[in-house]
Write a protein that holds these residues in place. Structure first.
Motif: not given
Lengths: 220, 220
Positions: B165, B168-169, B173, B177, B180
């Motif tokens: 996570f 991803v943040a 990144w 989508p 993700t």
């Protein structure tokens, strides 16, 4: 002996219903916290989950005592073993409501869900709440007719869950990666909540009819 | 009577170990399918999950028969009720391995994980496999010393899960989508697999010592 036994069985049934009511309340508050970014409400849900865990444990200990002291057989035995299973599913539903509340708290003061996805998530939430209300009634009344609506709601939730992934895959998806992660997890939590509801419903049906229903399209 | 009872208890223990072995095998194959985009291997895992479900059901029916026919009390009773719980957790671990295989099949011929995240996911997978191998040994030997490594592996998986996570943040990144979403779900599956492993481990510890251990940082 028999009278004590019936009282114990009754108590186990009452506790299951009570846990189901607490789960409904948790899901209602979690949904509202999620929708309105209400961090206090989210905190309530997180704190109240301990009560659900406590009741599950109490029910399980009571069930084991009944098994030890009364040595039930046949349908009574299946009812007690079934209660252990159902309490585990209900406890897990409480955890999932807590996870939804935790997401709301984590993103506060922002909302978890972007405006164009709110309707999808609110429909999932409403259906989950309906499932857990129906479940409480099913546990109280053993009216198997209620099962149909539970299964139908679950099927609809599965469609909405698939719809979230479809939206993410579309070329005009312009939300941040973090929002994409949040929506994926939230959608999964709502969907799993319904799965557990279906699993309790199937168990009640089995205990009443003595037969497993074939797994319908919408169930797990 | 006592001899039949001991044989039944032994058989329940054997079945638990057997399910744990099948879960390990499923996770090994699922991981390989996930890593190499091997759709046939993924198909194997999906098909083999039915065998785990069958064994769980068989174990549960056997346990209910023992409860009905032998009316066990005290530690024997707790062992049998505990087995019902452990079989449910192991069955769920099998489901999670299947979900990982299904992700691999869904994305075939592409890999689920982008190159710069492969190491993270492979470490999670290795740790999950190690947990389920240790679990099989724990179920066979009741050597509680093995628990420490299981808890440590789970703690590490939680760190890796949080790391996904975090990645991803981060501003750099640049995955799609859909990727993700896939990574979010895969990471969650690996993490839940370990949670269930911890839950079985705690149950074995409880059955051997009669006491619940405090929940450690890494456990559920």
């Amino acid at each position: 002996m028999r009278k004590v036994f019936q009282a114990e069985l009754h108590q186990i049934g009452e506790e299951l219903t009570q846990i189901s009511q607490l789960v409904t309340e948790a899901m209602k508050k979690a949904t509202q916290a999620f929708e309105t970014a209400d961090t206090e409400l989210a905190q309530d849900v997180i704190a109240a989950d301990a009560r659900i865990d406590f009741l599950q444990n109490d029910l399980d200990e009571r069930a084991i005592d009944v098994l030890a002291l009364q040595g039930p057989v046949a349908s009574d035995l299946r009812m007690i073993v079934g209660s252990l299973r159902m309490s585990a599913s209900l406890e897990r539903m409480g955890d999932l409501a807590r996870h939804i509340a935790q997401l709301a708290r984590l993103r506060y003061p922002a909302n978890v869900v972007p405006a164009n996805m709110v309707e999808t998530f609110m429909e999932m939430a409403r259906l989950d709440i309906a499932i857990s209300e129906l479940l409480t009634e099913l546990l109280e009344t053993r009216n198997l007719e209620l099962s149909k609506d539970i299964y139908a709601h679950n099927t609809r939730i599965n469609e909405l869950h698939a719809g979230v992934f479809k939206a993410v895959a579309s070329p005009d998806w312009d939300n941040s990666p973090v929002t994409t992660v949040d929506l994926t997890l939230a959608s999964r939590y709502f969907e799993r909540f319904a799965d557990h509801g279906v699993s309790v419903t199937r168990k009640v049906n089995y205990l009443v009819t003595g037969e497993w229903q074939p797994i319908s399209e919408g169930s797990v």
